[in-house]
Design a protein around this motif. Structure first.
Motif, mmCIF file in Angstrom:
data_model
loop_
_atom_site.group_PDB
_atom_site.id
_atom_site.type_symbol
_atom_site.label_atom_id
_atom_site.label_comp_id
_atom_site.label_asym_id
_atom_site.label_seq_id
_atom_site.Cartn_x
_atom_site.Cartn_y
_atom_site.Cartn_z
ATOM 1 N N GLU A 163 1.179 4.078 -2.922
ATOM 2 C CA GLU A 163 0.790 5.454 -2.620
ATOM 3 C C GLU A 163 1.888 6.461 -2.980
ATOM 4 O OE1 GLU A 163 -0.213 6.637 1.580
ATOM 5 O OE2 GLU A 163 -1.509 4.888 1.276
ATOM 6 N N HIS A 164 3.150 6.048 -2.798
ATOM 7 C CA HIS A 164 4.235 7.029 -2.861
ATOM 8 C C HIS A 164 5.071 7.035 -4.131
ATOM 9 C CE1 HIS A 164 3.356 7.133 1.481
ATOM 10 N NE2 HIS A 164 3.671 8.408 1.325
ATOM 11 N N GLN A 197 0.837 -1.218 0.000
ATOM 12 C CA GLN A 197 0.000 0.000 0.000
ATOM 13 C C GLN A 197 0.861 1.253 0.000
ATOM 14 O OE1 GLN A 197 -2.212 -1.005 3.492
ATOM 15 N NE2 GLN A 197 -4.045 -1.573 2.339
ATOM 16 N N LYS A 198 1.876 1.245 0.870
ATOM 17 C CA LYS A 198 2.733 2.433 0.994
ATOM 18 C C LYS A 198 3.453 2.715 -0.312
ATOM 19 C CE LYS A 198 4.523 2.896 5.594
ATOM 20 N NZ LYS A 198 5.696 2.488 6.308
#
Ligand SMILES: Cc1cc2nc3c(=O)[nH]c(=O)nc-3n(C[C@H](O)[C@H](O)[C@H](O)COP(=O)(O)O)c2cc1C
Length: 331
Positions: free
Chosen positions: A98-99, A94-95
């Protein structure tokens, strides 16, 4: 220079991919690899064993009773080391998604089609662009036939494919009687891509301790010859995307894999050896090679030296081997 590349139905800005390794478990590293020109990253594998053990703990807690959590956990010292790893993996996906703007490919590593494959759904929900399925199976049971081993690969792939809609690439080793036929079978079973080749862990022997010595050697460019050969043979003969993994050290190695027909070229050892900035070195060397020949895109060289496209395909086969050996006569 147009480096855009199609891989697993996605458009990547570059054919260079940071292959699965713990390097890519850190968001900071993934961001830097993006800055250094990577077209995508593959996260380190989450293993069937991790997923299954966590499920065992969960089941044990359910049967032991909710009030005795910590006591129940203590019955499973080996498993607790893995506890919650699967949640952390999902958080890492997820991280990363997202980034960074480049595709994030998650890696599942297993050898059965049991319940652990359900975890693929969580990976998809977490936003991974694709799954790389590493089937790392050493058939040390001598009663297993080649056909049975191949059937196992297909079962694992089909099980994962039945759960997710995102593309699935299969990372395999070279040890099949007919790797090309296996590639076709995997494609029929739904593989969107093939990652060639897995490097199997080969323990050494410690003569002082008279024990097996676990060690993982980084690759050398010489090792790219085997995947290079099979990518050249498969290029244009399978619809699945082809990813080259093993032995990339310089921009020249990237070019060689593209000439053979790879859609994308992956690297881990070179980055572990030289640091994350080596992704930029590979990018610069490979684009400089193209520019020096007035080429404006990587597509212009892809597959030019594949088995299908060379005038003398036997150069990849037995005939050349005999010629090479004859060169050593009289040494
Ligand atoms: C330290 C290390 C960790 C790795 N971890 C994984 C992994 O988790 N999953 C996987 O599929 N491959 C893993 N690999 C294999 C790499 O992704 C790659 O396929 C292999 O090293 C060959 O590429 P290279 O010559 O560029 O290193 C690992 C390799 C190394 C050296």
């Amino acid at each position: 220079m147009d480096l855009t590349t199609r891989y697993l139905g996605m458009t990547l800005r570059s054919p260079l991919i940071a292959s699965a390794s713990p390097l890519n478990s850190s968001l900071d590293n993934i961001r830097q690899l993006e800055d250094f020109g990577a077209g995508a990253v593959v996260l380190p594998s989450i293993f069937e064993e991790q997923i299954e053990r966590e499920q065992e703990i969960f089941d044990a807690l359910m049967t032991t009773g909710i009030d005795t959590h910590s006591e129940a956990l203590s019955y499973f010292p080996a498993q607790t080391a893995y506890a919650f790893d699967t949640d952390r993996y999902i958080e890492a996906v997820q991280k990363a998604v997202e980034h960074v703007d480049i595709p994030v490919i998650a890696s599942l590593n297993g050898i059965t089609d049991h319940g652990w494959v359900d975890y693929a759904e969580r990976i998809e929900e977490a936003g991974a662009s694709a799954i790389e399925l590493n089937i790392y199976f050493i058939p040390s049971d001598l009663t297993l036939s080649g056909r049975e081993v191949e059937a196992r690969y297909l079962q694992v792939l089909k099980a994962v494919k039945s759960i997710v809609r995102i593309p699935v690439a299969v990372k395999i080793g070279p040890y099949f009687s007919s790797p090309g036929h296996m590639a076709l079978e995997l494609e029929k079973a739904g593989a969107d891509g093939l990652v060639l080749f897995n490097r199997f862990y080969e323990p050494d022997i410690d003569l002082a301790q008279l024990s097996l010595k676990p060690s993982l050697e980084l690759s050398t460019p010489y090792e790219m010859r085997l995947p290079l050969l099979w990518i050249a043979v498969l290029s244009g003969q399978v619809k699945a995307s082809l990813a080259a993994t093993t032995g990339v050290e310089s921009g020249d190695d990237v070019i060689k894999y593209l000439l053979a027909g790879a859609d994308v070229v992956m690297t881990t050892s070179s980055i572990l050896r030289h640091g994350l900035g080596h992704m930029k070195v590979l990018h610069d060397q490979f684009t400089a090679w193209l520019a020096a020949r007035d080429l404006s895109s990587s597509d212009e060289i892809r597959g030019r030296l594949s088995h299908r496209n060379i005038a003398n395909p036997e150069a990849l086969e037995r005939a050349n081997y005999i010629k090479v050996l004859q060169g050593y006569q009289g040494v």
